[in-house]
Design a protein around this motif. Structure first.
Motif, mmCIF file in Angstrom:
data_model
loop_
_atom_site.group_PDB
_atom_site.id
_atom_site.type_symbol
_atom_site.label_atom_id
_atom_site.label_comp_id
_atom_site.label_asym_id
_atom_site.label_seq_id
_atom_site.Cartn_x
_atom_site.Cartn_y
_atom_site.Cartn_z
ATOM 1 N N ILE A 11 48.183 55.647 48.148
ATOM 2 C CA ILE A 11 48.997 54.453 47.944
ATOM 3 C C ILE A 11 48.395 53.648 46.802
ATOM 4 O O ILE A 11 47.195 53.349 46.828
ATOM 5 C CB ILE A 11 49.053 53.598 49.226
ATOM 6 N N PRO A 12 49.208 53.288 45.803
ATOM 7 C CA PRO A 12 48.675 52.471 44.708
ATOM 8 C C PRO A 12 48.124 51.147 45.220
ATOM 9 O O PRO A 12 48.716 50.511 46.099
ATOM 10 C CB PRO A 12 49.880 52.236 43.793
ATOM 11 N N CYS A 13 47.014 50.752 44.672
ATOM 12 C CA CYS A 13 46.335 49.520 45.068
ATOM 13 C C CYS A 13 47.133 48.302 44.601
ATOM 14 O O CYS A 13 47.601 48.245 43.472
ATOM 15 C CB CYS A 13 44.946 49.502 44.453
ATOM 16 N N THR A 14 47.277 47.346 45.506
ATOM 17 C CA THR A 14 47.872 46.056 45.179
ATOM 18 C C THR A 14 47.007 44.974 45.826
ATOM 19 O O THR A 14 46.203 45.256 46.731
ATOM 20 C CB THR A 14 49.308 45.926 45.729
ATOM 21 N N GLU A 15 47.189 43.757 45.383
ATOM 22 C CA GLU A 15 46.449 42.641 45.980
ATOM 23 C C GLU A 15 46.798 42.514 47.458
ATOM 24 O O GLU A 15 45.944 42.217 48.289
ATOM 25 C CB GLU A 15 46.767 41.353 45.224
ATOM 26 N N GLU A 16 48.058 42.767 47.794
ATOM 27 C CA GLU A 16 48.492 42.708 49.192
ATOM 28 C C GLU A 16 47.705 43.701 50.046
ATOM 29 O O GLU A 16 47.253 43.366 51.146
ATOM 30 C CB GLU A 16 49.992 43.001 49.274
ATOM 31 N N LEU A 17 47.520 44.919 49.552
ATOM 32 C CA LEU A 17 46.749 45.925 50.298
ATOM 33 C C LEU A 17 45.285 45.532 50.427
ATOM 34 O O LEU A 17 44.687 45.690 51.493
ATOM 35 C CB LEU A 17 46.843 47.296 49.622
ATOM 36 N N ILE A 18 44.709 45.017 49.353
ATOM 37 C CA ILE A 18 43.312 44.576 49.391
ATOM 38 C C ILE A 18 43.125 43.513 50.468
ATOM 39 O O ILE A 18 42.149 43.528 51.215
ATOM 40 C CB ILE A 18 42.872 44.013 48.007
ATOM 41 N N ASN A 19 44.075 42.597 50.559
ATOM 42 C CA ASN A 19 43.965 41.510 51.534
ATOM 43 C C ASN A 19 44.100 41.988 52.973
ATOM 44 O O ASN A 19 43.701 41.279 53.900
ATOM 45 C CB ASN A 19 45.004 40.422 51.234
ATOM 46 N N LYS A 20 44.646 43.172 53.196
ATOM 47 C CA LYS A 20 44.791 43.722 54.546
ATOM 48 C C LYS A 20 43.546 44.483 55.011
ATOM 49 O O LYS A 20 43.443 44.831 56.182
ATOM 50 C CB LYS A 20 45.995 44.671 54.598
ATOM 51 N N ILE A 21 42.618 44.741 54.105
ATOM 52 C CA ILE A 21 41.415 45.488 54.479
ATOM 53 C C ILE A 21 40.504 44.589 55.312
ATOM 54 O O ILE A 21 40.143 43.492 54.890
ATOM 55 C CB ILE A 21 40.664 46.004 53.226
ATOM 56 N N TYR A 26 36.358 49.011 54.392
ATOM 57 C CA TYR A 26 36.209 49.703 53.115
ATOM 58 C C TYR A 26 35.741 48.686 52.101
ATOM 59 O O TYR A 26 36.240 47.556 52.083
ATOM 60 C CB TYR A 26 37.539 50.329 52.655
ATOM 61 N N GLU A 27 34.790 49.075 51.273
ATOM 62 C CA GLU A 27 34.239 48.150 50.286
ATOM 63 C C GLU A 27 34.833 48.448 48.914
ATOM 64 O O GLU A 27 34.424 49.397 48.246
ATOM 65 C CB GLU A 27 32.715 48.284 50.238
ATOM 66 N N PRO A 28 35.822 47.651 48.477
ATOM 67 C CA PRO A 28 36.400 47.869 47.150
ATOM 68 C C PRO A 28 35.369 47.600 46.053
ATOM 69 O O PRO A 28 34.659 46.604 46.102
ATOM 70 C CB PRO A 28 37.541 46.852 47.072
ATOM 71 N N GLY A 29 35.287 48.505 45.098
ATOM 72 C CA GLY A 29 34.365 48.339 43.982
ATOM 73 C C GLY A 29 34.920 47.395 42.930
ATOM 74 O O GLY A 29 36.099 47.025 42.960
ATOM 75 N N PRO A 30 34.084 46.997 41.968
ATOM 76 C CA PRO A 30 34.517 46.073 40.919
ATOM 77 C C PRO A 30 35.657 46.628 40.065
ATOM 78 O O PRO A 30 36.465 45.860 39.541
ATOM 79 C CB PRO A 30 33.261 45.843 40.085
ATOM 80 N N HIS A 31 35.758 47.958 39.968
ATOM 81 C CA HIS A 31 36.851 48.558 39.191
ATOM 82 C C HIS A 31 38.211 48.220 39.807
ATOM 83 O O HIS A 31 39.202 48.105 39.095
ATOM 84 C CB HIS A 31 36.656 50.074 39.063
ATOM 85 N N ILE A 32 38.243 48.031 41.106
ATOM 86 C CA ILE A 32 39.495 47.699 41.782
ATOM 87 C C ILE A 32 39.929 46.279 41.412
ATOM 88 O O ILE A 32 41.092 46.037 41.083
ATOM 89 C CB ILE A 32 39.369 47.866 43.305
ATOM 90 N N TYR A 33 38.991 45.351 41.441
ATOM 91 C CA TYR A 33 39.332 43.965 41.099
ATOM 92 C C TYR A 33 39.707 43.841 39.616
ATOM 93 O O TYR A 33 40.612 43.089 39.263
ATOM 94 C CB TYR A 33 38.190 43.029 41.484
ATOM 95 N N ALA A 34 39.048 44.615 38.772
ATOM 96 C CA ALA A 34 39.399 44.617 37.346
ATOM 97 C C ALA A 34 40.820 45.158 37.157
ATOM 98 O O ALA A 34 41.601 44.610 36.366
ATOM 99 C CB ALA A 34 38.398 45.450 36.550
ATOM 100 N N TYR A 35 41.157 46.214 37.875
ATOM 101 C CA TYR A 35 42.511 46.769 37.798
ATOM 102 C C TYR A 35 43.541 45.732 38.253
ATOM 103 O O TYR A 35 44.578 45.550 37.605
ATOM 104 C CB TYR A 35 42.618 48.043 38.638
ATOM 105 N N LEU A 36 43.267 45.046 39.370
ATOM 106 C CA LEU A 36 44.220 44.054 39.878
ATOM 107 C C LEU A 36 44.423 42.912 38.897
ATOM 108 O O LEU A 36 45.545 42.420 38.746
ATOM 109 C CB LEU A 36 43.764 43.530 41.242
ATOM 110 N N GLU A 37 43.368 42.492 38.213
ATOM 111 C CA GLU A 37 43.495 41.462 37.179
ATOM 112 C C GLU A 37 44.386 41.953 36.036
ATOM 113 O O GLU A 37 45.243 41.230 35.546
ATOM 114 C CB GLU A 37 42.121 41.035 36.649
ATOM 115 N N GLY A 38 44.172 43.196 35.621
ATOM 116 C CA GLY A 38 44.998 43.778 34.568
ATOM 117 C C GLY A 38 46.449 43.928 34.990
ATOM 118 O O GLY A 38 47.366 43.743 34.184
#
Length: 150
Positions: A11-21, A26-38
């Motif tokens: 499933i593609p990562c979205t801010e909504e999915l991150i907020n449900k973790i 699961y520990e999202p890495g910094p690459h995930i937050y950088a992607y969400l900003e982009g």
């Protein structure tokens, strides 16, 4: 959007999915937050960034993988990460294979690139199973690629 394999959901990562973790799940890495900003700046990046890898039987996130941006010059680069307790089960190969098929379904993608450290034998094995070709080495990084077969 969701991709399915025999054992996994992607499933593609979205801010909504991150907020449900849940904490500790699961520990999202910094690459995930950088992607969400982009993604906030350029919504057309959706799908061309991080995807969560979810084990169907447990419905838990066991990793993330995806592309390092939208296609450029008909090329995308794939990367992946599976949590240690889910490694050595073929999940990285299974999920990456599905993402590669998805990327190649777009006319603007004719080549997939990857890289891994020369001493990362597990990643080397995944890239070999995917039938990617080693194209060279820059320092400690091995370079790989796969071209679309028509």
């Amino acid at each position: 959007m969701e991709l399915q394999t025999e054992q996994l959901k992607l499933i593609p990562c979205t801010e909504e999915l991150i907020n449900k973790i849940e904490p500790g799940e699961y520990e999202p890495g910094p690459h995930i937050y950088a992607y969400l900003e982009g993604l906030k700046k350029d919504p057309s990046q959706y799908g061309w960034g991080v995807w969560f890898v979810i084990e169907k039987i447990t419905n838990r996130i066991i990793g993330d993988m995806g592309f390092k941006g939208k296609p450029q010059a008909e090329t995308v680069e794939i990367g992946y990460r599976i949590i240690p307790e889910a490694q050595n089960r073929g999940y990285a190969t299974e999920a990456a294979n599905e993402l590669i098929k998805w990327a190649f379904s777009f006319a603007e993608v004719t080549k997939i690139l990857a890289e891994c450290e020369a001493d990362n034998h597990a990643s080397i094995r995944v890239l070999e199973k995917l039938q990617m070709q080693r194209t060279g080495q820059e320092g400690k990084l091995l370079k790989w690629e796969m071209s679309k077969r028509n």
